[in-house]
Design an enzyme around this catalytic site. Structure first.
Site, PDB file in Angstrom:
ATOM      1  N   TYR A  22       0.837  -1.197   0.000  1.00  0.00           N
ATOM      2  CA  TYR A  22       0.000   0.000   0.000  1.00  0.00           C
ATOM      3  C   TYR A  22       0.878   1.255   0.000  1.00  0.00           C
ATOM      4  O   TYR A  22       0.644   2.194  -0.764  1.00  0.00           O
ATOM      5  CB  TYR A  22      -0.938   0.000   1.215  1.00  0.00           C
ATOM      6  N   HIS A  26       1.412   4.223  -3.039  1.00  0.00           N
ATOM      7  CA  HIS A  26       1.187   5.649  -2.830  1.00  0.00           C
ATOM      8  C   HIS A  26       2.461   6.478  -2.953  1.00  0.00           C
ATOM      9  O   HIS A  26       2.395   7.712  -3.009  1.00  0.00           O
ATOM     10  CB  HIS A  26       0.464   5.882  -1.495  1.00  0.00           C
ATOM     11  N   TYR A  45      -4.473  17.147   0.209  1.00  0.00           N
ATOM     12  CA  TYR A  45      -4.835  15.754   0.503  1.00  0.00           C
ATOM     13  C   TYR A  45      -3.639  15.031   1.115  1.00  0.00           C
ATOM     14  O   TYR A  45      -2.552  15.030   0.539  1.00  0.00           O
ATOM     15  CB  TYR A  45      -5.284  15.087  -0.790  1.00  0.00           C
ATOM     16  N   TRP A  80      -8.131   2.995 -10.511  1.00  0.00           N
ATOM     17  CA  TRP A  80      -7.419   3.117  -9.220  1.00  0.00           C
ATOM     18  C   TRP A  80      -8.222   2.466  -8.099  1.00  0.00           C
ATOM     19  O   TRP A  80      -7.688   1.725  -7.285  1.00  0.00           O
ATOM     20  CB  TRP A  80      -7.143   4.589  -8.913  1.00  0.00           C
TER      21      TRP A  80
END
Length: 109
Positions: A22, A26, A45, A80
């Site tokens: 993960y 990212h 964000y 995504w």
């Protein structure tokens, strides 16, 4: 004068066995995904990940509903979300729609 932004904070739970993958995903978010987020109103964000998989997300947007629907209408977001969905525990729907939004109880400007 611009409209005030909503501050959105949310929780998701990443599967502990997939934490490293993960994080690596990212570290290299697709440029077209970054562009789509910016264009549809996801600003400032950030994602924060605890070692047990607790994911805390934060972003600012003029409208959460418009930001979510804008992304739902992009092809890159569909790809995504399909790839990211399996990373999460007890997810209903896609990660960008199925997160648990937290109530803001204090803000210092």
């Amino acid at each position: 004068m611009t409209a005030p932004h909503q501050r959105v904070c949310f929780l998701l739970q990443v599967r502990p066995e997939r934490l490293e993958e993960y994080k690596s995903r990212h570290a290299a978010v697709w440029p077209e995904m970054l562009a789509a987020l910016s264009t549809t109103g996801w600003h400032n964000y950030s994602l924060f990940l605890k070692s047990d998989g607790l994911l805390v997300g934060y972003f600012e947007t003029p409208s959460l509903e418009a930001a979510q629907s804008g992304m739902a209408n992009t092809e890159v977001n569909a790809r995504w979300q399909a790839e990211m969905g399996p990373f999460f525990v007890d997810l209903t729907g896609t990660p960008d729609q199925g997160f648990l939004r937290l109530e803001e109880v204090f803000h210092l400007d």
